[in-house]
Design an enzyme around this catalytic site. Sequence first.
Site, PDB file in Angstrom:
ATOM      1  N   SER A 115      -9.901  35.163  34.499  1.00 42.13           N
ATOM      2  CA  SER A 115      -9.345  34.299  33.455  1.00 42.13           C
ATOM      3  C   SER A 115      -8.962  35.079  32.196  1.00 42.13           C
ATOM      4  O   SER A 115      -9.765  35.856  31.663  1.00 42.13           O
ATOM      5  CB  SER A 115     -10.409  33.249  33.104  1.00 42.13           C
ATOM      6  OG  SER A 115     -10.209  32.767  31.795  1.00 42.13           O
ATOM      7  N   GLY A 116      -7.756  34.817  31.711  1.00 45.01           N
ATOM      8  CA  GLY A 116      -7.320  35.452  30.467  1.00 45.01           C
ATOM      9  C   GLY A 116      -8.163  35.007  29.288  1.00 45.01           C
ATOM     10  O   GLY A 116      -8.564  35.810  28.439  1.00 45.01           O
ATOM     11  N   LEU A 117      -8.457  33.690  29.255  1.00 42.01           N
ATOM     12  CA  LEU A 117      -9.281  33.150  28.167  1.00 42.01           C
ATOM     13  C   LEU A 117     -10.660  33.820  28.166  1.00 42.01           C
ATOM     14  O   LEU A 117     -11.156  34.252  27.129  1.00 42.01           O
ATOM     15  CB  LEU A 117      -9.434  31.636  28.343  1.00 42.01           C
ATOM     16  CG  LEU A 117     -10.418  30.946  27.400  1.00 42.01           C
ATOM     17  CD1 LEU A 117      -9.904  30.960  25.977  1.00 42.01           C
ATOM     18  CD2 LEU A 117     -10.676  29.504  27.850  1.00 42.01           C
ATOM     19  N   ASP A 122      -7.220  34.412  22.829  1.00 42.90           N
ATOM     20  CA  ASP A 122      -6.406  34.338  24.051  1.00 42.90           C
ATOM     21  C   ASP A 122      -4.924  34.285  23.663  1.00 42.90           C
ATOM     22  O   ASP A 122      -4.211  33.365  24.010  1.00 42.90           O
ATOM     23  CB  ASP A 122      -6.833  33.082  24.842  1.00 42.90           C
ATOM     24  CG  ASP A 122      -6.184  33.010  26.214  1.00 42.90           C
ATOM     25  OD1 ASP A 122      -5.679  34.048  26.688  1.00 42.90           O
ATOM     26  OD2 ASP A 122      -6.184  31.912  26.806  1.00 42.90           O
ATOM     27  N   ASP A 157      -5.191  36.165  35.984  1.00 43.75           N
ATOM     28  CA  ASP A 157      -4.394  35.397  35.040  1.00 43.75           C
ATOM     29  C   ASP A 157      -3.512  36.400  34.286  1.00 43.75           C
ATOM     30  O   ASP A 157      -3.975  37.090  33.379  1.00 43.75           O
ATOM     31  CB  ASP A 157      -5.362  34.685  34.086  1.00 43.75           C
ATOM     32  CG  ASP A 157      -4.645  33.890  33.014  1.00 43.75           C
ATOM     33  OD1 ASP A 157      -3.405  33.913  32.994  1.00 43.75           O
ATOM     34  OD2 ASP A 157      -5.348  33.253  32.205  1.00 43.75           O
ATOM     35  N   ASP A 175      -1.012  35.755  32.411  1.00 42.82           N
ATOM     36  CA  ASP A 175      -0.319  35.118  31.270  1.00 42.82           C
ATOM     37  C   ASP A 175       1.189  35.068  31.543  1.00 42.82           C
ATOM     38  O   ASP A 175       1.597  34.629  32.608  1.00 42.82           O
ATOM     39  CB  ASP A 175      -0.647  35.854  29.960  1.00 42.82           C
ATOM     40  CG  ASP A 175      -2.118  35.690  29.578  1.00 42.82           C
ATOM     41  OD1 ASP A 175      -2.746  34.732  30.059  1.00 42.82           O
ATOM     42  OD2 ASP A 175      -2.635  36.520  28.805  1.00 42.82           O
ATOM     43  N   GLU A 221       2.748  32.518  33.945  1.00 46.65           N
ATOM     44  CA  GLU A 221       3.069  31.191  33.397  1.00 46.65           C
ATOM     45  C   GLU A 221       4.415  31.211  32.675  1.00 46.65           C
ATOM     46  O   GLU A 221       4.812  32.239  32.103  1.00 46.65           O
ATOM     47  CB  GLU A 221       1.948  30.706  32.476  1.00 46.65           C
ATOM     48  CG  GLU A 221       1.706  31.566  31.254  1.00 46.65           C
ATOM     49  CD  GLU A 221       0.355  31.293  30.598  1.00 46.65           C
ATOM     50  OE1 GLU A 221      -0.652  31.151  31.328  1.00 46.65           O
ATOM     51  OE2 GLU A 221       0.301  31.242  29.363  1.00 46.65           O
ATOM     52  N   LYS A 255       1.469  34.919  24.420  1.00 50.91           N
ATOM     53  CA  LYS A 255       1.153  33.540  24.822  1.00 50.91           C
ATOM     54  C   LYS A 255       0.152  32.890  23.862  1.00 50.91           C
ATOM     55  O   LYS A 255      -0.526  33.570  23.073  1.00 50.91           O
ATOM     56  CB  LYS A 255       0.617  33.514  26.270  1.00 50.91           C
ATOM     57  CG  LYS A 255      -0.629  34.315  26.564  1.00 50.91           C
ATOM     58  CD  LYS A 255      -1.948  33.688  26.133  1.00 50.91           C
ATOM     59  CE  LYS A 255      -2.232  32.337  26.655  1.00 50.91           C
ATOM     60  NZ  LYS A 255      -2.781  32.345  27.994  1.00 50.91           N
ATOM     61  N   ASN A 285      -2.978  29.873  24.211  1.00 46.42           N
ATOM     62  CA  ASN A 285      -3.724  29.128  25.225  1.00 46.42           C
ATOM     63  C   ASN A 285      -3.166  27.708  25.334  1.00 46.42           C
ATOM     64  O   ASN A 285      -2.835  27.072  24.339  1.00 46.42           O
ATOM     65  CB  ASN A 285      -5.222  29.084  24.869  1.00 46.42           C
ATOM     66  CG  ASN A 285      -6.023  28.421  25.977  1.00 46.42           C
ATOM     67  OD1 ASN A 285      -6.148  27.201  26.014  1.00 46.42           O
ATOM     68  ND2 ASN A 285      -6.506  29.219  26.906  1.00 46.42           N
ATOM     69  N   SER A 286      -3.068  27.225  26.566  1.00 46.49           N
ATOM     70  CA  SER A 286      -2.424  25.940  26.850  1.00 46.49           C
ATOM     71  C   SER A 286      -3.070  24.769  26.130  1.00 46.49           C
ATOM     72  O   SER A 286      -2.433  23.742  25.903  1.00 46.49           O
ATOM     73  CB  SER A 286      -2.489  25.665  28.351  1.00 46.49           C
ATOM     74  OG  SER A 286      -1.997  26.759  29.050  1.00 46.49           O
ATOM     75  N   ARG A 309       3.091  29.510  37.469  1.00 41.45           N
ATOM     76  CA  ARG A 309       2.419  28.385  36.803  1.00 41.45           C
ATOM     77  C   ARG A 309       3.393  27.698  35.862  1.00 41.45           C
ATOM     78  O   ARG A 309       4.006  28.359  35.019  1.00 41.45           O
ATOM     79  CB  ARG A 309       1.234  28.958  36.045  1.00 41.45           C
ATOM     80  CG  ARG A 309       0.695  28.126  34.912  1.00 41.45           C
ATOM     81  CD  ARG A 309      -0.591  28.796  34.438  1.00 41.45           C
ATOM     82  NE  ARG A 309      -1.070  28.293  33.181  1.00 41.45           N
ATOM     83  CZ  ARG A 309      -2.211  28.683  32.616  1.00 41.45           C
ATOM     84  NH1 ARG A 309      -2.979  29.597  33.231  1.00 41.45           N
ATOM     85  NH2 ARG A 309      -2.593  28.191  31.470  1.00 41.45           N
ATOM     86  N   HIS A 338      -0.203  22.809  35.799  1.00 41.09           N
ATOM     87  CA  HIS A 338      -1.285  22.669  34.825  1.00 41.09           C
ATOM     88  C   HIS A 338      -1.149  21.334  34.089  1.00 41.09           C
ATOM     89  O   HIS A 338      -0.040  20.854  33.845  1.00 41.09           O
ATOM     90  CB  HIS A 338      -1.243  23.824  33.829  1.00 41.09           C
ATOM     91  CG  HIS A 338      -2.604  24.175  33.299  1.00 41.09           C
ATOM     92  ND1 HIS A 338      -3.756  23.547  33.699  1.00 41.09           N
ATOM     93  CD2 HIS A 338      -2.995  25.101  32.389  1.00 41.09           C
ATOM     94  CE1 HIS A 338      -4.789  24.072  33.079  1.00 41.09           C
ATOM     95  NE2 HIS A 338      -4.357  25.028  32.272  1.00 41.09           N
TER      96      HIS A 338
END
Length: 544
Positions: free
Chosen positions: A57-59, A69, A96, A98, A125, A131, A133-134, A169, A200
């Site tokens: 996970s990037g986060l 992130d 991930d 990104d 993504e 990026k 975070n979503s 993604r 997502h």
Amino acid sequence: MPNDIQPWTGRDLPTASRPARLRSMLLSPELAFIMEAHSGLSAKIVEEAGFQGIWASGLSISAMLGVRDNNEASWTQVLDVLEYMADASSLPILVDGDTGYGNFNNVRRLVRKLCERGIAGVCLEDKLFPKTNSFLGERQPLADVAEFCGRIRAGKDAQTDPDFCIVARTEALISGYPMDEALRRAEAYHAAGADAILVHSKKADANEITGFMKLWDNRCPIVIVPTMYYATPTEAFREAGISMVIWANHLVRSSISAMRETARKIATTESLMEVEDRVTSVREIFKLTGNDELEEAGQRYLPTTRNVRGVVLAASRGAGLASVTADLPKAMLDVRGKPLLHRLLATMGESGVNDVAVVRGYRADAIPADGIKVLDNKAFDTTGEAASLACALPRLKGETVVVYGDVLFRRYILDGLLDSKADITVAVDSTRRNAANGRDLMAADRADTAGYYDDAPAKLTAVGAAPEQASGEWIGLMHLSERGADLVRDELAAMEADKTLATADLPSLLERLMKHTTVAVHYIKGHWLDVDTHADLAEARNFS
Ligand code: SPV
Ligand code: MG
């Protein structure tokens, strides 16, 4: 898709490559689960828990590094973490990635480097570098579809492993676009070569996801991240035909809770008492990081450190040296400014025989105990060498070198003796057959041929041999293996029992031993001396 890839059944431990395993998990009709990890340690914990794959996970990796992130960690810094994760676990890792850290060109280089590190796949993504975070903010801008498809195609063209997977993604739903846009993007990414689509959603229920699935109609595998719709029963994902669920950040989150609790407890109580039972033991860390394997490997690769003990017999005065031994035993006679004994101990030390005990007798007080282990033969004036050796009985355990205290030899002689594989080995000088002390003349089953290849073992056949029968003179140095030391102990006990111990010399002990066991002869030629006479002493003083 290569046709030798079988869909993963989730039942057996796959032996295929990591990219092939990730691919078969995506293609399987069964729902697969991968678990977040962010370090070598957490990757091990994911594998230990029984998961078949890892979400890098990037986060979580950013959080673990203490950064945001937002691509604050460079992609090569992330790559370093991935390398630790891949080394620590055998599982396929879906990274991930990104946005791919830039345009198509950055994606190409990223994919090549991931393949080199044994990473199984990357998720890209459809957003813009750097990026966000979503779950932060609303309506984050999306990448242009054609430009993002170029990133996917560049990644597929760059992969060096045919099974490496690119998961595309789409953030369309999170960014507030309608379902049509999500479908349009998913279809374009699939056509550009994506192996799976990650849809997502940040809604608290899974309606967006199940709605998408109805319209998608199983065109390619779908991956989801139910972080926000966590209350949805997993069965709903199965029924919807999802291929893979990512549990995206729960190990970093649980570690934060655990670390906070422990740190606060210790800070407030100023003690470890309340936390000790709640935290993982240090032993468990060793287990997780495989210290057992290191121990085993050490035994295979490190040179074995031998623990060879020594016993020096220095109890006698030395009959031929009365005028210089009024106050000193022979072993303490000065040889170029140093007692003979100290020279002997130094040579033994150079060969690795450091744990040495000296058996004292005559003028024991002249052999100071400082820095030397000493044992005393109190009956030195009525007993002989075997009795002195018996004073060292408790030390005759394990590999041991036994030597007279009035001998000097070059170090290579002891090194050669230590290499002997026999249980009992004596060093015999084949150039000397007219020994003053006839007891030390030894006969063996074969003579020293002095040939280059002459390393066949010779066996002692007689002690105190006549000069014409002798193979050489024993120099007063013997090597005992662990078993050899046991045999000598037993023999000394037998001599005590039959009352021959008190007056026996070491040749008598060897004679008894050779009757029931092999006493090996290690031939040497010169480079040693013993000090029995004034002439010997003069020679010792010239010995370098
Ligand atoms: C991550 O784990 O970094 C992800 C998943 O990208 S999410 O945080 O849900 O966007
Ligand atoms: Mg991420």
